[in-house]
Design a protein around this motif. Structure first.
Motif, mmCIF file in Angstrom:
data_model
loop_
_atom_site.group_PDB
_atom_site.id
_atom_site.type_symbol
_atom_site.label_atom_id
_atom_site.label_comp_id
_atom_site.label_asym_id
_atom_site.label_seq_id
_atom_site.Cartn_x
_atom_site.Cartn_y
_atom_site.Cartn_z
ATOM 1 N N ILE A 33 0.850 -1.195 0.000
ATOM 2 C CA ILE A 33 0.000 0.000 0.000
ATOM 3 C C ILE A 33 0.882 1.240 0.000
ATOM 4 N N ALA A 34 1.568 1.489 1.078
ATOM 5 C CA ALA A 34 2.423 2.674 1.160
ATOM 6 C C ALA A 34 3.865 2.327 1.482
ATOM 7 N N GLY A 35 4.148 1.090 1.818
ATOM 8 C CA GLY A 35 5.514 0.674 2.100
ATOM 9 C C GLY A 35 5.954 0.834 3.535
ATOM 10 N N VAL A 36 5.026 1.087 4.450
ATOM 11 C CA VAL A 36 5.389 1.290 5.853
ATOM 12 C C VAL A 36 5.905 -0.008 6.463
ATOM 13 N N CYS A 37 5.210 -1.101 6.234
ATOM 14 C CA CYS A 37 5.637 -2.394 6.798
ATOM 15 C C CYS A 37 6.974 -2.833 6.209
ATOM 16 N N LEU A 38 7.148 -2.631 4.911
ATOM 17 C CA LEU A 38 8.411 -2.996 4.275
ATOM 18 C C LEU A 38 9.556 -2.132 4.796
ATOM 19 N N ALA A 39 9.292 -0.855 5.029
ATOM 20 C CA ALA A 39 10.329 0.040 5.569
ATOM 21 C C ALA A 39 10.747 -0.406 6.965
ATOM 22 N N LEU A 40 9.784 -0.733 7.805
ATOM 23 C CA LEU A 40 10.104 -1.188 9.164
ATOM 24 C C LEU A 40 10.825 -2.533 9.145
ATOM 25 N N ALA A 41 10.409 -3.423 8.252
ATOM 26 C CA ALA A 41 11.049 -4.731 8.155
ATOM 27 C C ALA A 41 12.504 -4.602 7.715
ATOM 28 N N GLU A 42 12.774 -3.752 6.747
ATOM 29 C CA GLU A 42 14.156 -3.585 6.286
ATOM 30 C C GLU A 42 15.004 -2.846 7.314
ATOM 31 N N TYR A 43 14.416 -1.904 8.022
ATOM 32 C CA TYR A 43 15.174 -1.141 9.012
ATOM 33 C C TYR A 43 15.561 -2.009 10.210
ATOM 34 N N PHE A 44 14.616 -2.814 10.692
ATOM 35 C CA PHE A 44 14.885 -3.658 11.852
ATOM 36 C C PHE A 44 15.379 -5.050 11.469
ATOM 37 N N ASP A 45 15.569 -5.310 10.167
ATOM 38 C CA ASP A 45 16.086 -6.576 9.652
ATOM 39 C C ASP A 45 15.203 -7.744 10.081
ATOM 40 N N LEU A 46 13.893 -7.584 9.840
ATOM 41 C CA LEU A 46 12.910 -8.615 10.140
ATOM 42 C C LEU A 46 12.180 -9.011 8.862
ATOM 43 N N LEU A 61 -4.232 0.763 12.338
ATOM 44 C CA LEU A 61 -4.583 1.715 11.280
ATOM 45 C C LEU A 61 -4.002 3.083 11.583
ATOM 46 N N LEU A 62 -4.119 3.524 12.819
ATOM 47 C CA LEU A 62 -3.569 4.826 13.206
ATOM 48 C C LEU A 62 -2.042 4.825 13.076
ATOM 49 N N ALA A 63 -1.400 3.753 13.522
ATOM 50 C CA ALA A 63 0.065 3.664 13.421
ATOM 51 C C ALA A 63 0.510 3.629 11.968
ATOM 52 N N TYR A 64 -0.240 2.925 11.116
ATOM 53 C CA TYR A 64 0.117 2.846 9.701
ATOM 54 C C TYR A 64 -0.003 4.215 9.035
ATOM 55 N N ILE A 65 -1.056 4.931 9.330
ATOM 56 C CA ILE A 65 -1.242 6.273 8.746
ATOM 57 C C ILE A 65 -0.160 7.223 9.232
ATOM 58 N N VAL A 66 0.176 7.167 10.498
ATOM 59 C CA VAL A 66 1.254 8.016 11.027
ATOM 60 C C VAL A 66 2.581 7.650 10.356
ATOM 61 N N GLY A 67 2.840 6.365 10.191
ATOM 62 C CA GLY A 67 4.057 5.937 9.504
ATOM 63 C C GLY A 67 4.079 6.396 8.060
ATOM 64 N N TRP A 68 2.940 6.379 7.401
ATOM 65 C CA TRP A 68 2.824 6.822 6.022
ATOM 66 C C TRP A 68 3.183 8.303 5.897
ATOM 67 N N ILE A 69 2.785 9.081 6.887
ATOM 68 C CA ILE A 69 3.058 10.523 6.871
ATOM 69 C C ILE A 69 4.495 10.824 7.297
ATOM 70 N N VAL A 70 4.988 10.131 8.308
ATOM 71 C CA VAL A 70 6.274 10.468 8.917
ATOM 72 C C VAL A 70 7.468 9.885 8.162
ATOM 73 N N ILE A 71 7.375 8.645 7.714
ATOM 74 C CA ILE A 71 8.512 7.978 7.066
ATOM 75 C C ILE A 71 8.622 8.470 5.623
ATOM 76 N N PRO A 72 9.760 9.022 5.240
ATOM 77 C CA PRO A 72 9.887 9.550 3.874
ATOM 78 C C PRO A 72 10.076 8.451 2.837
ATOM 79 N N ASN A 73 9.759 8.786 1.593
ATOM 80 C CA ASN A 73 10.008 7.873 0.483
ATOM 81 C C ASN A 73 11.501 7.765 0.232
ATOM 82 N N ALA A 74 11.902 6.631 -0.299
ATOM 83 C CA ALA A 74 13.297 6.466 -0.717
ATOM 84 C C ALA A 74 13.539 7.367 -1.923
#
Length: 108
Positions: A42-55, A75-88
């Motif tokens: 969807i927005a890559g939040v889960c993939l960003a967290l997985a790559e950052y924490f090596d999970l 849902l709230l955490a995902y939306i916040v992550g979508w806003i806060v975490i920048p695109n590569a």
């Protein structure tokens, strides 16, 4: 191929060890928290967290889904992550334009 962490035999093309879960492939973990442009759902939040924490990304997606079902925090955490975490950063391939045929004839 052997896992460098637990020493067990794993598949040759594996990115993670099936026994201990550590990353063993040639792809190194990211050093900064960014949402990758390739491989996201969807927005890559889960993939960003997985790559950052090596999970494993499936584990992160399961945690978000579980937290969504158990109270809506996911849902709230995902939306916040979508806003806060920048695109590569977007990498654009640079190609040298071909020389004109007239320039080649006058040069040689």
């Amino acid at each position: 191929m052997y896992c460098n962490y637990c020493g067990k035999v794993i598949q040759e093309d594996a990115n993670h060890c099936a026994y201990c879960g550590k990353r063993v492939g040639a792809v190194a973990a990211r050093r900064s928290l960014v949402r990758p442009r390739v491989g996201r759902r969807i927005a890559g939040v889960c993939l960003a967290l997985a790559e950052y924490f090596d999970l494993d990304v499936t584990l992160i997606r399961f945690v978000f889904l579980l937290s969504l079902i158990c109270g809506g925090f996911g849902l709230l955490a995902y939306i916040v992550g979508w806003i806060v975490i920048p695109n590569a950063p977007e990498y654009v391939a640079y190609a040298v334009p071909p020389q004109d045929a007239n320039q080649q004839q006058t040069a040689g």
